[in-house]
Design a protein around this motif. Sequence first.
Motif, mmCIF file in Angstrom:
data_model
loop_
_atom_site.group_PDB
_atom_site.id
_atom_site.type_symbol
_atom_site.label_atom_id
_atom_site.label_comp_id
_atom_site.label_asym_id
_atom_site.label_seq_id
_atom_site.Cartn_x
_atom_site.Cartn_y
_atom_site.Cartn_z
ATOM 1 N N THR A 94 0.842 -1.196 0.000
ATOM 2 C CA THR A 94 0.000 0.000 0.000
ATOM 3 C C THR A 94 0.881 1.251 0.000
ATOM 4 O O THR A 94 2.060 1.198 0.348
ATOM 5 N N SER A 123 -6.657 -9.309 -2.176
ATOM 6 C CA SER A 123 -6.950 -7.931 -1.783
ATOM 7 C C SER A 123 -7.125 -7.017 -2.992
ATOM 8 O O SER A 123 -6.417 -7.136 -3.985
ATOM 9 N N SER A 150 0.099 -6.154 3.346
ATOM 10 C CA SER A 150 -0.417 -4.897 2.805
ATOM 11 C C SER A 150 0.163 -3.650 3.453
ATOM 12 O O SER A 150 0.322 -2.636 2.781
#
Length: 148
Positions: free
Chosen positions: A12, A40, A119
């Motif tokens: 991310t 995801s 993430s």
Amino acid sequence: MGKAKVSTIGFTKTTAEGFFERLLKAGVKKIVDVRLHNTSQLSGFAKADDLAYFLKSIGEIKYVHEPLLAPTDPMLKAYKKERGDWSAYEKRFLALMAERHVEKCFKPEMFDGACFLCSEDAPHHCHRRLVCEYLNEKWDGVLDVRHL
């Protein structure tokens, strides 16, 4: 065997270019995806099948999903959705690693040249860091860990 060189990375708050360049620059040979859910939508390039394709095409990097190194759904929900306390999450997660005896399920050499993926953009409040610290404690510090 000497030290096993291990990296960690989150996807991310980065671009695909930045993500893949960091992996290539670090010489990563294998991604070990430690997310519970590896489909995801947080980043389009990080869905399991797409990620495996990009890794192989861009850098001949292998992809492995390892949910044994992931938190449980209730743990994730309590921390993420209910804005739980990090120290409580950390204790629960480390207890889960101990309960699963993950140090007996893997060998350090399996992770030499590997990079743990999840993430979170930074390792501070991320279970990928906890996995490395737990294994390093159990394996007498054999992992040489760097966070990309």
